[in-house]
Write a protein that holds these residues in place. Structure first.
Motif, mmCIF file in Angstrom:
data_model
loop_
_atom_site.group_PDB
_atom_site.id
_atom_site.type_symbol
_atom_site.label_atom_id
_atom_site.label_comp_id
_atom_site.label_asym_id
_atom_site.label_seq_id
_atom_site.Cartn_x
_atom_site.Cartn_y
_atom_site.Cartn_z
ATOM 1 N N ASP A 92 2.344 -122.459 9.614
ATOM 2 C CA ASP A 92 2.855 -123.801 9.335
ATOM 3 C C ASP A 92 1.699 -124.702 8.891
ATOM 4 O OD1 ASP A 92 3.901 -126.399 9.385
ATOM 5 O OD2 ASP A 92 5.311 -125.908 10.986
ATOM 6 N N PHE A 93 1.555 -124.879 7.590
ATOM 7 C CA PHE A 93 0.478 -125.699 7.045
ATOM 8 C C PHE A 93 0.730 -127.183 7.275
ATOM 9 C CE2 PHE A 93 -0.113 -121.696 4.986
ATOM 10 C CZ PHE A 93 -1.479 -121.602 4.726
ATOM 11 N N VAL A 102 -3.442 -134.440 -0.359
ATOM 12 C CA VAL A 102 -3.564 -132.999 -0.175
ATOM 13 C C VAL A 102 -2.166 -132.391 -0.274
ATOM 14 C CG1 VAL A 102 -3.443 -133.119 2.354
ATOM 15 C CG2 VAL A 102 -4.459 -131.111 1.252
ATOM 16 N N ILE A 103 -2.074 -131.295 -0.996
ATOM 17 C CA ILE A 103 -0.794 -130.618 -1.212
ATOM 18 C C ILE A 103 -0.858 -129.238 -0.561
ATOM 19 C CG2 ILE A 103 0.823 -129.741 -2.936
ATOM 20 C CD1 ILE A 103 -0.298 -131.868 -4.866
ATOM 21 N N VAL A 104 0.116 -128.947 0.300
ATOM 22 C CA VAL A 104 0.131 -127.684 1.048
ATOM 23 C C VAL A 104 1.543 -127.104 1.025
ATOM 24 C CG1 VAL A 104 -1.756 -128.372 2.581
ATOM 25 C CG2 VAL A 104 0.615 -128.831 3.254
ATOM 26 N N PRO A 105 1.677 -125.812 1.312
ATOM 27 C CA PRO A 105 3.022 -125.252 1.516
ATOM 28 C C PRO A 105 3.530 -125.641 2.894
ATOM 29 C CG PRO A 105 1.360 -123.551 1.817
ATOM 30 C CD PRO A 105 0.617 -124.798 1.448
ATOM 31 N N LYS A 106 4.845 -125.699 3.047
ATOM 32 C CA LYS A 106 5.383 -125.894 4.392
ATOM 33 C C LYS A 106 4.988 -124.702 5.250
ATOM 34 C CE LYS A 106 7.745 -126.878 8.025
ATOM 35 N NZ LYS A 106 7.094 -127.729 9.042
ATOM 36 N N VAL A 107 5.355 -123.502 4.784
ATOM 37 C CA VAL A 107 5.019 -122.268 5.495
ATOM 38 C C VAL A 107 4.640 -121.222 4.465
ATOM 39 C CG1 VAL A 107 5.851 -120.418 6.990
ATOM 40 C CG2 VAL A 107 6.579 -122.764 7.417
ATOM 41 N N PHE A 108 3.585 -120.486 4.753
ATOM 42 C CA PHE A 108 3.214 -119.338 3.926
ATOM 43 C C PHE A 108 2.687 -118.245 4.833
ATOM 44 C CE2 PHE A 108 0.019 -117.060 1.211
ATOM 45 C CZ PHE A 108 0.930 -116.452 0.361
ATOM 46 N N ARG A 109 3.250 -117.061 4.697
ATOM 47 C CA ARG A 109 2.890 -115.912 5.523
ATOM 48 C C ARG A 109 2.974 -116.241 7.009
ATOM 49 N NH1 ARG A 109 -1.147 -111.756 2.603
ATOM 50 N NH2 ARG A 109 0.423 -110.409 3.562
ATOM 51 N N GLY A 110 4.007 -117.001 7.363
ATOM 52 C CA GLY A 110 4.284 -117.296 8.762
ATOM 53 C C GLY A 110 3.476 -118.420 9.366
ATOM 54 N N VAL A 146 -0.023 -136.482 2.652
ATOM 55 C CA VAL A 146 0.115 -135.036 2.781
ATOM 56 C C VAL A 146 1.446 -134.677 2.124
ATOM 57 C CG1 VAL A 146 0.352 -133.074 4.339
ATOM 58 C CG2 VAL A 146 -1.217 -134.953 4.916
ATOM 59 N N VAL A 147 1.364 -133.956 1.012
ATOM 60 C CA VAL A 147 2.554 -133.582 0.243
ATOM 61 C C VAL A 147 2.828 -132.107 0.505
ATOM 62 C CG1 VAL A 147 3.558 -133.409 -2.065
ATOM 63 C CG2 VAL A 147 2.020 -135.314 -1.504
ATOM 64 N N VAL A 148 4.068 -131.776 0.859
ATOM 65 C CA VAL A 148 4.389 -130.430 1.342
ATOM 66 C C VAL A 148 5.402 -129.757 0.424
ATOM 67 C CG1 VAL A 148 5.212 -129.078 3.299
ATOM 68 C CG2 VAL A 148 3.943 -131.211 3.697
ATOM 69 N N VAL A 149 5.007 -128.623 -0.138
ATOM 70 C CA VAL A 149 5.917 -127.842 -0.968
ATOM 71 C C VAL A 149 6.945 -127.156 -0.071
ATOM 72 C CG1 VAL A 149 6.118 -125.908 -2.589
ATOM 73 C CG2 VAL A 149 4.146 -127.444 -2.721
ATOM 74 N N GLY A 150 8.213 -127.442 -0.312
ATOM 75 C CA GLY A 150 9.274 -126.776 0.447
ATOM 76 C C GLY A 150 9.698 -127.468 1.718
ATOM 77 N N GLY A 201 -1.977 -132.618 12.123
ATOM 78 C CA GLY A 201 -2.968 -132.729 13.187
ATOM 79 C C GLY A 201 -4.318 -133.212 12.691
ATOM 80 N N LEU A 202 -4.653 -132.895 11.460
ATOM 81 C CA LEU A 202 -5.942 -133.279 10.904
ATOM 82 C C LEU A 202 -5.970 -134.700 10.352
ATOM 83 C CD1 LEU A 202 -7.098 -130.108 8.903
ATOM 84 C CD2 LEU A 202 -8.166 -131.071 10.941
ATOM 85 N N LYS A 203 -4.847 -135.175 9.858
ATOM 86 C CA LYS A 203 -4.811 -136.434 9.105
ATOM 87 C C LYS A 203 -5.451 -137.619 9.837
ATOM 88 C CE LYS A 203 -1.728 -139.073 6.074
ATOM 89 N NZ LYS A 203 -2.094 -140.422 6.516
ATOM 90 N N PRO A 204 -5.261 -137.793 11.142
ATOM 91 C CA PRO A 204 -5.889 -138.945 11.804
ATOM 92 C C PRO A 204 -7.421 -138.952 11.716
ATOM 93 C CG PRO A 204 -4.140 -138.035 13.169
ATOM 94 C CD PRO A 204 -4.358 -137.059 12.050
ATOM 95 N N GLN A 205 -8.019 -137.796 11.475
ATOM 96 C CA GLN A 205 -9.480 -137.716 11.390
ATOM 97 C C GLN A 205 -9.992 -137.938 9.965
ATOM 98 O OE1 GLN A 205 -10.528 -133.780 12.901
ATOM 99 N NE2 GLN A 205 -8.653 -133.774 14.123
ATOM 100 N N LEU A 206 -9.083 -138.184 9.026
ATOM 101 C CA LEU A 206 -9.449 -138.238 7.610
ATOM 102 C C LEU A 206 -9.060 -139.589 7.030
ATOM 103 C CD1 LEU A 206 -8.041 -134.688 6.753
ATOM 104 C CD2 LEU A 206 -10.454 -135.282 7.112
ATOM 105 N N PRO A 207 -9.936 -140.583 7.139
ATOM 106 C CA PRO A 207 -9.571 -141.944 6.724
ATOM 107 C C PRO A 207 -9.248 -142.089 5.241
ATOM 108 C CG PRO A 207 -11.917 -141.763 7.235
ATOM 109 C CD PRO A 207 -11.275 -140.505 7.718
#
Length: 557
Positions: free
Chosen positions: A141-142, A131-139, A159-163, A148-154
């Motif tokens: 924190d993605f 999954v690719i997300v921004p570090k922060v967008f519109r204040g 998790v790849v973070v832009v920025g 927090g979600l990753k442990p529930q997603l086997p």
């Protein structure tokens, strides 16, 4: 991932024979662009908050897409693996999709407004590997949310973070930059093999997109290159768009509107697209004029903002030829105002995630068609309106809208029982509509939004259209609330314009002046500061129904 796209094979032979399925993928189109117009402007991405502008020619875009593609394979992504993407309209969105297409991976775009509840469902259901997300967008924190979600997603491996940056301000080890765009992966000894061995066919799934949630739990819509191309090509032809027409896309590319007509269409046309990540009408005007934008597509609020801002600033947008408006009815006054202020052709359209744009008005149609209808079918699309027994209804009568189209989706992931498509290929849209003698339709409501008051069906869309015409009303929705005697009654939920007000008695008087039957006039009025909606502007009526039902329970208690 094994994709159960059972709706594709039965119609392949006919779609190919009729010339609708072209057996081309975005790889073919990008390769052709590099061969024929490598130095042509392809993509300009604008970040409104920072002012950052990034530009790519077709050659530059293809080169970086190859780099990201090889980088994804280093993360274990292979053919038919899901790469989930929760980004705004940044260049990384477009480039990641192109990279996925190089290696046969499938992109799952997710709206940046989604939070833990929506994401946990989609990422589990789609079994996303990355999954690719921004570090922060519109204040917001993605990265923290995904951690927090990753442990529930086997199934989720990365998790790849832009920025994302480290303590020294350099790209962090898990950043998009460090993993995908800084290393020159395309120069690796195995790069060409990686980039060619798993190229998808036009019948392979290329996109998994979840329905926007206007009716509750989302469903994973599967599309192939053949289904999306068979929509985009006739769409562009009807709108007379070509290589010389720059497109502005401020609608989210994580929605089908932005994905099909802001990401795919410009590459198919070999044209230039300008991406705006946050809608701001003043910035939109600046970009239209600076980049000589000829076409854009968005929902009604975007058109309202653009028109009002141009008018207030005493400016103009002379290059803009066409504004295609979809997602909600277009008020008559807005079309008239936009034509006068912007000087553009307003085109009305209707469609779904399951099939893209299904109907549009034509460029040579009178303006009235844009606010009186939702258009006529695109080539390759058949429509019929049927009663509850499935019998086709004559023109003018409202019923269930059925669509049989070359662009219809391949099915809902892991839920073929919900595909809603009969043996003859007719898809039940869940919408109610009527069709006129010329084949133009008007959506009259959702089948789940029907209000039956004492056995009488209330024409929801018509009442909403009347509310939109009231000078005090900015947004309106008519929804049912339970009633012991009548079964259901109608409530009008509205947002008023700044400085305006509307009382129940004023609404009733207005409706009577419009000669509305008494039983059709809403029996409650609720004025709100905003209405729950998807990012594309569609009002989420199920949330309004839930709110009214809870209010009714509290009163009865």
């Amino acid at each position: 991932m094994d994709f159960d796209a059972v709706l594709l094979a039965p119609r392949r032979a006919a779609a190919v024979a009729q010339g609708y399925w072209l057996d081309r993928t975005i790889n073919d189109e990008l390769d052709q662009a590099v061969a024929t117009c490598p130095d042509r402007p392809a993509l300009t991405a604008v970040r409104v908050e920072t002012g950052e502008v990034t530009r790519f020619t077709y050659a530059e875009m293809a080169r970086l897409a190859d780099r990201i593609a090889v980088g994804l394979t280093r993360l274990g992504v292979g053919k038919n693996d899901i790469v989930a993407l929760q980004l705004p309209n940044w260049w990384q969105f477009t480039l990641t999709y192109l990279a996925c297409s190089r290696i046969g991976a499938v992109l799952n775009p997710m709206m940046h407004i989604f939070r833990e509840r929506e994401l946990s469902f989609m990422l589990q259901h789609g079994e996303a590997k990355v999954v690719i997300v921004p570090k922060v967008f519109r204040g917001f924190d993605f990265e923290a949310m995904l951690d927090g979600l990753k442990p529930q997603l086997p199934a989720l491996q990365h998790v790849v973070v832009v920025g994302a940056v480290d303590a020294d301000g350099q790209p962090a080890a898990h950043s998009f930059e460090a993993l995908l765009t800084v290393p020159e992966w395309e120069k690796s000894p195995d790069a060409q093999a990686v980039l060619t061995r798993n190229r998808p066919s036009a019948d392979d799934i290329t996109q998994l997109i979840y329905t926007s949630g206007t009716t509750g739990e989302p469903k994973g819509v599967m599309h192939s290159a053949n289904t999306v191309f068979s929509n985009i090509v006739p769409y562009a032809r009807r709108l007379q768009l070509g290589a010389g027409d720059t497109v502005l896309m401020a609608s989210p590319m994580a929605h089908q509107t932005g994905f099909m007509y802001g990401l795919l269409m410009p590459i198919i046309l070999k044209s230039h697209v300008v991406l705006q990540d946050i809608w701001d009408a003043k910035k939109g005007i600046e970009l239209i004029n600076a980049e000589q934008v000829a076409f854009t597509m968005a929902s009604t609020p975007f058109l309202t903002d653009l028109t009002n801002t141009v008018q207030a600033a005493h400016t103009s947008v002379p290059s803009l030829k066409t504004f295609l408006c979809a997602g909600a009815p277009i008020p008559t006054a807005l079309v008239e105002q936009a034509r006068a202020v912007l000087g553009v052709k307003i085109v009305s359209a209707w469609g779904m995630s399951e099939n893209g744009a299904v109907t549009t008005t034509r460029l040579d149609d009178p303006d009235e068609r844009a606010f009186n209808t939702d258009g006529c079918p695109l080539p390759g699309v058949e429509l019929k309106v049927v009663d509850v027994e499935g019998r086709e209804l004559p023109p003018g009568q409202a019923g269930k809208l059925m669509v049989r189209a070359c662009s219809n989706f391949g099915g809902y992931l892991k839920r073929p029982q919900l595909n809603g498509t009969d043996a003859d290929g007719w898809f039940d849209t869940g919408d109610l509509a009527r069709m006129d003698d010329h084949g133009y339709i008007r959506i009259t409501g959702r089948s789940k939004d029907v209000i039956i008051r004492g056995g009488e069906n209330i024409p929801v869309i018509e009442i909403e259209n009347l509310l939109y015409r009231h000078p005090a009303v900015a947004l309106a929705s008519v929804v049912p609330y339970p009633d012991e005697r009548m079964g259901e009654r109608a409530c009008a939920v509205v947002v008023t314009k700044p400085g305006q007000a509307l009382t129940f008695d004023e609404m009733v008087a207005y409706m009577k002046a419009q000669k509305v039957a008494m039983q059709y006039i809403p029996e409650k009025l609720l004025v709100q500061e905003s209405l729950p909606s998807t990012a594309s502007g569609k009002i989420q009526k199920f949330k309004l129904r839930e709110m009214l039902a809870e209010m009714t329970r509290q009163v009865q208690a």
